[in-house]
Each structure stands twice: as C-alpha cells, then as structure tokens.
Write a protein that holds these residues in place. Structure first.
Motif, PDB file in Angstrom:
ATOM      1  N   TYR A 137       0.821  -1.209   0.000  1.00 57.29           N
ATOM      2  CA  TYR A 137       0.000   0.000   0.000  1.00 57.29           C
ATOM      3  C   TYR A 137       0.858   1.264   0.000  1.00 57.29           C
ATOM      4  O   TYR A 137       1.845   1.360   0.738  1.00 57.29           O
ATOM      5  CB  TYR A 137      -0.926   0.009   1.214  1.00 57.29           C
ATOM      6  CG  TYR A 137      -2.021  -1.022   1.126  1.00 57.29           C
ATOM      7  CD1 TYR A 137      -2.917  -1.022   0.066  1.00 57.29           C
ATOM      8  CD2 TYR A 137      -2.157  -2.014   2.101  1.00 57.29           C
ATOM      9  CE1 TYR A 137      -3.923  -1.976  -0.034  1.00 57.29           C
ATOM     10  CE2 TYR A 137      -3.167  -2.969   2.022  1.00 57.29           C
ATOM     11  CZ  TYR A 137      -4.046  -2.936   0.952  1.00 57.29           C
ATOM     12  OH  TYR A 137      -5.043  -3.886   0.867  1.00 57.29           O
ATOM     13  N   ALA A 138       0.458   2.220  -0.832  1.00 56.05           N
ATOM     14  CA  ALA A 138       1.132   3.518  -0.849  1.00 56.05           C
ATOM     15  C   ALA A 138       0.993   4.210   0.501  1.00 56.05           C
ATOM     16  O   ALA A 138       1.898   4.914   0.945  1.00 56.05           O
ATOM     17  CB  ALA A 138       0.548   4.389  -1.967  1.00 56.05           C
ATOM     18  N   ASP A 139      -0.139   3.996   1.154  1.00 56.63           N
ATOM     19  CA  ASP A 139      -0.396   4.550   2.488  1.00 56.63           C
ATOM     20  C   ASP A 139      -0.234   3.448   3.541  1.00 56.63           C
ATOM     21  O   ASP A 139      -1.121   3.204   4.351  1.00 56.63           O
ATOM     22  CB  ASP A 139      -1.788   5.178   2.554  1.00 56.63           C
ATOM     23  CG  ASP A 139      -2.895   4.262   2.016  1.00 56.63           C
ATOM     24  OD1 ASP A 139      -2.573   3.260   1.339  1.00 56.63           O
ATOM     25  OD2 ASP A 139      -4.075   4.556   2.266  1.00 56.63           O
ATOM     26  N   TRP A 140       0.922   2.774   3.503  1.00 52.52           N
ATOM     27  CA  TRP A 140       1.117   1.594   4.349  1.00 52.52           C
ATOM     28  C   TRP A 140       1.075   1.902   5.838  1.00 52.52           C
ATOM     29  O   TRP A 140       0.672   1.063   6.632  1.00 52.52           O
ATOM     30  CB  TRP A 140       2.403   0.865   3.974  1.00 52.52           C
ATOM     31  CG  TRP A 140       3.693   1.547   4.342  1.00 52.52           C
ATOM     32  CD1 TRP A 140       4.391   1.384   5.504  1.00 52.52           C
ATOM     33  CD2 TRP A 140       4.439   2.472   3.561  1.00 52.52           C
ATOM     34  NE1 TRP A 140       5.532   2.147   5.488  1.00 52.52           N
ATOM     35  CE2 TRP A 140       5.593   2.821   4.299  1.00 52.52           C
ATOM     36  CE3 TRP A 140       4.259   3.034   2.292  1.00 52.52           C
ATOM     37  CZ2 TRP A 140       6.546   3.718   3.827  1.00 52.52           C
ATOM     38  CZ3 TRP A 140       5.201   3.922   1.818  1.00 52.52           C
ATOM     39  CH2 TRP A 140       6.326   4.260   2.578  1.00 52.52           C
ATOM     40  N   LYS A 141       1.469   3.093   6.231  1.00 49.15           N
ATOM     41  CA  LYS A 141       1.421   3.423   7.655  1.00 49.15           C
ATOM     42  C   LYS A 141      -0.016   3.513   8.135  1.00 49.15           C
ATOM     43  O   LYS A 141      -0.358   3.038   9.222  1.00 49.15           O
ATOM     44  CB  LYS A 141       2.166   4.725   7.916  1.00 49.15           C
ATOM     45  CG  LYS A 141       3.669   4.598   7.692  1.00 49.15           C
ATOM     46  CD  LYS A 141       4.393   5.907   7.976  1.00 49.15           C
ATOM     47  CE  LYS A 141       5.891   5.769   7.714  1.00 49.15           C
ATOM     48  NZ  LYS A 141       6.615   7.042   7.942  1.00 49.15           N
ATOM     49  N   ARG A 142      -0.883   4.116   7.337  1.00 44.56           N
ATOM     50  CA  ARG A 142      -2.314   4.180   7.675  1.00 44.56           C
ATOM     51  C   ARG A 142      -2.909   2.781   7.747  1.00 44.56           C
ATOM     52  O   ARG A 142      -3.792   2.509   8.574  1.00 44.56           O
ATOM     53  CB  ARG A 142      -3.068   5.021   6.635  1.00 44.56           C
ATOM     54  CG  ARG A 142      -4.573   5.088   6.852  1.00 44.56           C
ATOM     55  CD  ARG A 142      -5.240   5.920   5.772  1.00 44.56           C
ATOM     56  NE  ARG A 142      -4.903   7.314   5.910  1.00 44.56           N
ATOM     57  CZ  ARG A 142      -5.553   8.170   6.692  1.00 44.56           C
ATOM     58  NH1 ARG A 142      -6.592   7.756   7.405  1.00 44.56           N
ATOM     59  NH2 ARG A 142      -5.193   9.433   6.759  1.00 44.56           N
ATOM     60  N   ALA A 143      -2.437   1.891   6.880  1.00 41.90           N
ATOM     61  CA  ALA A 143      -2.951   0.517   6.828  1.00 41.90           C
ATOM     62  C   ALA A 143      -2.320  -0.380   7.878  1.00 41.90           C
ATOM     63  O   ALA A 143      -2.724  -1.532   8.015  1.00 41.90           O
ATOM     64  CB  ALA A 143      -2.710  -0.074   5.444  1.00 41.90           C
ATOM     65  N   LEU A 176      -0.533   8.569  -6.985  1.00 41.83           N
ATOM     66  CA  LEU A 176       0.491   9.556  -7.316  1.00 41.83           C
ATOM     67  C   LEU A 176       0.465  10.766  -6.389  1.00 41.83           C
ATOM     68  O   LEU A 176       1.364  11.611  -6.458  1.00 41.83           O
ATOM     69  CB  LEU A 176       0.348   9.986  -8.778  1.00 41.83           C
ATOM     70  CG  LEU A 176       0.610   8.861  -9.795  1.00 41.83           C
ATOM     71  CD1 LEU A 176       0.391   9.345 -11.218  1.00 41.83           C
ATOM     72  CD2 LEU A 176       2.017   8.291  -9.638  1.00 41.83           C
ATOM     73  N   ASP A 177      -0.535  10.849  -5.521  1.00 44.67           N
ATOM     74  CA  ASP A 177      -0.512  11.858  -4.459  1.00 44.67           C
ATOM     75  C   ASP A 177       0.378  11.388  -3.308  1.00 44.67           C
ATOM     76  O   ASP A 177       0.955  12.200  -2.583  1.00 44.67           O
ATOM     77  CB  ASP A 177      -1.922  12.112  -3.907  1.00 44.67           C
ATOM     78  CG  ASP A 177      -2.872  12.679  -4.945  1.00 44.67           C
ATOM     79  OD1 ASP A 177      -2.409  13.416  -5.829  1.00 44.67           O
ATOM     80  OD2 ASP A 177      -4.072  12.360  -4.879  1.00 44.67           O
ATOM     81  N   LEU A 178       0.463  10.080  -3.139  1.00 45.21           N
ATOM     82  CA  LEU A 178       1.117   9.498  -1.970  1.00 45.21           C
ATOM     83  C   LEU A 178       2.561   9.065  -2.229  1.00 45.21           C
ATOM     84  O   LEU A 178       3.394   9.093  -1.313  1.00 45.21           O
ATOM     85  CB  LEU A 178       0.307   8.292  -1.475  1.00 45.21           C
ATOM     86  CG  LEU A 178      -1.117   8.609  -1.005  1.00 45.21           C
ATOM     87  CD1 LEU A 178      -1.906   7.326  -0.827  1.00 45.21           C
ATOM     88  CD2 LEU A 178      -1.084   9.389   0.292  1.00 45.21           C
TER      89      LEU A 178
END
Length: 258
Positions: A137-143, A176-178
């Motif tokens: 995940y591009a937002d792996w910390k959130r996940a 592409l935002d992350l």
C-alpha cells in the motif's frame, strides 16, 4: 509528434489493463471496453474486498457460458482477515492471479509464515498452483502494513508472480498523491531485478497516464476510472473503459500537441 511523446504512447501499448468487476453484469462492459485482465473484487468491502462464494460462482458461470478467455484475477482481502474470520473458499484453477494485502501486519513477526501457510492451504484445496500477487500500500502506515520495499522482498522470496502497489484508503489520496514517480521508479526497477511483474493501481485517472508511461508498469489496474462518475461503487461503463484503454494505446490529442 516528439520522439519522447511517441515513446510514452508505445510504452503503455504494452501495458495490460486490469479492470475490477463485482458482478456478472459488469463483465461484458469491461471486456468490450478493452480489459485485458478481469479482476473479481467487492469494492464495498475495502481496497481488496473479496467477493462472496455465491457471487464468485455466478461470475465464473458467466465466464464459462460466455466463453471468456480473458485471464482472471481475484482479490482475497487481507491476510489478517483469513486469520480472524477463518475464511473458507475453494478457488477454481480458472483464476490465474490471486491478490492479497497485508494491513494490520506492521507489527507482526509471523506474517510471512502465515502467508506461506495460507498459500499452501488454498492451493491444496484448489489442487492448483496460482500466480500470487503481493499487495503493498502507498499509504502503508495508515494501513498498519509493511513498506512496499519490505513486501517486495518477501514477494521475491515467496515465489510470487508480481507486486501490486495500491492505496488502502480511497478517501485520503490517490497513488500519485502518496508516492512520487522517483519512489515508484526505484521500486519498479528493484521488482524487475527480482523478476516480479509490477502492477499499479489506486484511484488512477487518465491524466496520470503520462507519468505512468515513464514508469512502464506491466499492469495498470482500475475500478473507479471504469465507473460512472469515477465512483468505484457505481456500475462499470464500457465507454469509460474504452476511453482509458484508448488513451493508453494512442492519443490523438498528444499527437497534435506534440
């Protein structure tokens, strides 16, 4: 048209388009629009929402009756869900690719072992060796997942066919935002050195294709961009898929502006 622009168009001509469908009614619009990998997913159940057993049976029956030859893929949700919910699902050999995410595994020391056990369990049940796609995940910390580089290394060691970079939350930024193109380029280069296919997804839009052409992924995955109003929970539209695929192949506007 400049050679740079032409190269970008040609690069994406060789990139396969994956479209995620949630029911039989969405299969024909996806394929007629130019889908090259047909993915089964329930968008109402998260980034990798798994369709239920009844829906899967209906999807496969539609494919058989309609003589669908497009390669099939399926989202299996998150590794943690298989552990806590004790899921059970016999997967037929017609499904080539199986995608699995690793949210809530960020602090686990056993996630790789649990993943290997799950692969063995599913393939013993199906009697077939599937091609596994590890999802980072591009937002792996959130996940609460692992970084894309950690998952890439595990995928390489776990006989995976490929790596998918996606977004876990669909409300907090697109791919592409992350992640910057430089970050993705480094990740893709490393994946290729490990002989892994690389797929990119995460609320991608047509305007992202110029950047994606530079990155040259093997697969681009869409759901929202294939739906009415870019709403991933609405119906797939053939025209939306065709427009996206056409832009991947060739852009007359790009020729004019080039």
């Amino acid at each position: 048209m400049s050679s740079t622009r032409k190269d970008k168009e040609l690069n994406l001509q060789h990139t396969q388009l994956l479209v995620s469908v949630r029911n039989g009614a969405e299969i024909a619009p996806a394929i007629m629009g130019g889908c090259e990998i047909l993915d089964f997913k329930d968008p109402g159940r998260g980034a990798l929402g798994q369709v239920d057993e009844t829906t899967l049976a209906m999807l496969l029956e539609y494919c058989r009756q309609s003589s669908v030859t497009t390669p099939l893929s399926m989202a299996l949700g998150e590794l943690c869900e298989w552990k806590t919910e004790q899921k059970g699902l016999k997967l037929p050999p017609e499904i080539s690719y199986l995608k699995l995410g690793f949210s809530q595994c960020g602090e686990s020391r056993l996630w790789v072992k649990e993943w290997r056990n799950l692969i063995q369990r599913i393939e013993e049940s199906s009697g077939h060796q599937h091609e596994w796609i590890a999802v980072a995940y591009a937002d792996w910390k959130r996940a609460d997942s692992l970084s894309p580089f950690e998952i890439l290394e595990a995928a390489s060691e776990n006989r995976c066919a490929g790596l998918l970079i996606d977004t876990f939350s669909k409300q907090n930024g697109r791919l592409l935002d992350l992640l910057s193109p430089d970050f993705l380029s480094e990740l893709i280069e490393l994946a290729r050195s490990r002989e892994l296919k690389i797929a990119l997804a995460g609320s991608l839009r047509i305007q992202d294709l110029e950047i994606l052409a530079d990155l040259k992924p093997d697969i681009i995955g869409i759901r929202g961009a294939a739906c009415f109003g870019h709403n991933r929970t609405s119906e797939i539209q053939e025209s939306a898929v065709r427009t996206f695929r056409k832009q991947m192949n060739f852009s007359r506007e790009s020729m004019r502006s080039g």
